[in-house]
Write a protein that holds these residues in place. Structure first.
Motif, short mmCIF file in Angstrom:
data_model
loop_
_atom_site.label_atom_id
_atom_site.label_comp_id
_atom_site.label_asym_id
_atom_site.label_seq_id
_atom_site.Cartn_x
_atom_site.Cartn_y
_atom_site.Cartn_z
N ILE A 200 0.72 -1.27 -0.03
CA ILE A 200 -0.15 -0.12 0.04
C ILE A 200 0.92 1.24 0.09
O ILE A 200 0.46 2.33 -0.63
N ASP A 201 1.75 1.18 0.77
CA ASP A 201 2.77 2.41 0.80
C ASP A 201 3.39 2.63 -0.53
O ASP A 201 3.26 3.84 -1.16
N HIS A 234 -6.21 11.96 -8.70
CA HIS A 234 -5.86 12.45 -7.59
C HIS A 234 -6.90 12.19 -6.46
O HIS A 234 -6.54 11.92 -5.14
N ALA A 235 -8.16 11.87 -6.71
CA ALA A 235 -9.20 11.60 -5.85
C ALA A 235 -8.98 9.97 -5.47
O ALA A 235 -9.01 9.65 -4.39
N TYR A 236 -8.20 9.19 -6.42
CA TYR A 236 -7.98 7.84 -5.93
C TYR A 236 -6.75 7.76 -5.05
O TYR A 236 -6.73 7.14 -4.23
N HIS A 237 -5.76 8.58 -5.37
CA HIS A 237 -4.46 8.89 -4.27
C HIS A 237 -5.12 9.17 -2.79
O HIS A 237 -4.69 8.38 -1.87
N ASP A 238 -6.01 10.36 -2.98
CA ASP A 238 -6.22 10.63 -1.58
C ASP A 238 -7.29 9.42 -1.03
O ASP A 238 -7.29 9.50 0.17
N MET A 239 -8.12 8.64 -1.68
CA MET A 239 -8.91 7.78 -1.15
C MET A 239 -7.73 6.74 -0.46
O MET A 239 -8.16 6.24 0.83
N LEU A 240 -6.94 6.36 -1.13
CA LEU A 240 -5.86 5.31 -0.71
C LEU A 240 -5.11 5.74 0.48
O LEU A 240 -4.99 5.05 1.34
N LYS A 241 -4.86 6.77 0.50
CA LYS A 241 -3.94 7.41 1.39
C LYS A 241 -5.10 7.53 2.92
O LYS A 241 -4.58 7.33 4.17
N THR A 242 -6.08 7.89 2.69
CA THR A 242 -7.24 8.19 3.73
C THR A 242 -7.31 6.73 4.41
O THR A 242 -7.31 6.41 5.67
N LEU A 243 -7.53 5.66 3.32
CA LEU A 243 -7.98 4.31 3.92
C LEU A 243 -6.71 3.73 4.66
O LEU A 243 -6.63 3.17 5.80
N ASP A 245 -4.29 5.42 6.16
CA ASP A 245 -4.12 5.98 7.35
C ASP A 245 -5.15 5.70 8.44
O ASP A 245 -4.55 5.52 9.78
N GLY A 246 -6.35 5.48 8.11
CA GLY A 246 -7.45 5.21 9.00
C GLY A 246 -7.33 3.72 9.46
O GLY A 246 -7.39 3.52 10.74
N VAL A 247 -6.79 2.61 8.66
CA VAL A 247 -6.31 1.44 9.19
C VAL A 247 -5.28 1.48 10.11
O VAL A 247 -5.07 0.74 11.22
N ALA A 248 -4.24 2.33 9.74
CA ALA A 248 -3.21 2.31 10.95
C ALA A 248 -3.39 2.82 11.89
O ALA A 248 -2.83 2.41 12.90
N ALA A 249 -4.18 4.02 12.05
CA ALA A 249 -4.53 4.46 13.26
C ALA A 249 -5.48 3.56 14.10
O ALA A 249 -5.25 3.48 15.47
N ALA A 250 -6.40 2.57 13.42
CA ALA A 250 -6.86 1.75 14.18
C ALA A 250 -6.11 0.47 14.68
O ALA A 250 -6.29 -0.02 16.14
N ASN A 287 -3.45 -6.33 7.31
CA ASN A 287 -2.33 -7.63 7.54
C ASN A 287 -1.08 -6.85 7.29
O ASN A 287 0.01 -7.38 7.90
N GLN A 288 -0.80 -5.91 6.12
CA GLN A 288 0.23 -5.51 5.68
C GLN A 288 0.71 -4.41 6.79
O GLN A 288 1.93 -4.49 7.08
N LEU A 289 -0.12 -3.59 7.16
CA LEU A 289 0.21 -2.45 7.91
C LEU A 289 0.57 -3.23 9.45
O LEU A 289 1.33 -2.54 10.47
N SER A 290 0.01 -4.36 10.17
CA SER A 290 0.55 -4.93 11.20
C SER A 290 1.73 -5.63 11.34
O SER A 290 2.28 -5.91 12.28
N ASP A 291 2.32 -5.68 9.95
CA ASP A 291 3.73 -6.45 10.26
C ASP A 291 4.71 -5.62 10.70
O ASP A 291 4.48 -4.37 10.66
#
Length: 291
Positions: A200-201, A234-243, A245-250, A287-291
């Motif tokens: 994702i990054d 641009h909207a696609y980029h912002d959506m991916l970044k928002t999702l 960051d939201g998963v990482a915060a959770a 799963n990826q951000l939990s690693d």
């Protein structure tokens, strides 16, 4: 729907008759997006065509049984053979026509890792010769330019995005960009092939790098889905970044996957539950951000 289920994209062991039957009713739709650039929609990844005095260049080539239809579509726009095929990555719905195109005289180009990944796939099917016609014969590490049909076609590797071998293809004179599968436009949630180096990054960085090079005068060709604009990307980029960051915060707050999915973070976005559902996409991020 133009989007072909990716689950079928990798099935090269299917009998030839079954393959032919599956593609029997597919029609190739051609959309001109610039004087020398067109998009071919069929089944599988979107194809870009550069045509002009120097000859024809394809970006991706879908599935082998579709090659006669693809060639006929090309001939309806421009005389002459396909001189080059550029693969945006190694998945079968973008490279399945490589062998037939090569047999007809095209030179196949791709990132180094595309060749490595196709070699690995062939080896799994028992072919260890290293000479199969589907293999790219011209490879590059970071970027390569093709000076063709009156413009520079700039082919740039983006690291660990959809896969480990993705390339963005900039038609710099025509102001057209082919994103490959770093961009799915509305027809499914993104497929990040983590087993083949996707992340994702890397995906967010890849899209940001594309946006840094184009403006609203450019046309954007996604790997799947309709032709898009700079604002769409641009909207696609912002959506991916928002999702992301939201998963990482959770995760940082100690939430389980089920709790994160229950948040319904994907609600409100105009994306279909295609091959990848919203819940599945959140699971991949978790799963990826939990690693």
């Amino acid at each position: 729907m133009r989007f072909a289920l990716l689950a079928s994209a990798f099935l090269f062991a299917s009998p030839a008759l079954a393959q032919d039957d599956r593609f029997a009713n597919v029609e190739i739709e051609v959309v001109e997006v610039a004087p020398n650039v067109a998009v071919l929609f069929g089944q599988g990844g979107n194809i870009a065509l550069s045509h002009g005095d120097d000859g024809n260049v394809l970006i991706d080539d879908q599935f082998a049984p579709l090659v006669p239809k693809i060639v006929a579509a090309v001939e309806g726009i421009s005389d002459g053979p396909v001189r080059f095929v550029i693969n945006t990555h190694h998945h079968g719905d973008h490279t399945g026509g490589n062998e037939a195109m090569a047999e007809a005289g095209a030179l196949v180009m791709a990132h180094d890792n595309v060749r490595k990944n196709i070699l690995a796939r062939l080896a799994e099917n028992g072919d260890t010769s290293g000479t199969h016609g589907s293999l790219p014969v011209i490879t590059f590490d970071s970027s390569v330019d093709l000076h063709w049909n009156g413009e520079t076609i700039d082919i740039v590797h983006v690291h660990h995005a959809h896969t480990d071998g993705d390339a963005l293809v900039f038609f710099t004179g025509s102001k057209v960009l082919h994103m490959g599968d770093t961009y799915f436009n509305g027809v499914t949630w993104p497929y990040i092939d983590t087993g083949n180096g996707g992340s994702i990054d890397g995906l967010v960085k890849a899209i940001a790098s594309a946006l840094a090079r184009i403006d609203d005068s450019w046309t954007v060709i996604p790997g799947h889905g309709p032709v898009a604009t700079h604002d769409d990307l641009h909207a696609y980029h912002d959506m991916l970044k928002t999702l992301r960051d939201g998963v990482a915060a959770a995760i940082a707050a100690g939430e389980t996957l089920e709790q994160v999915q229950a948040r319904d973070l994907t609600a409100g976005y105009d994306v279909e539950d295609g091959f990848i559902s919203g819940d599945k996409f959140i699971e991949v991020l978790y799963n990826q951000l939990s690693d």
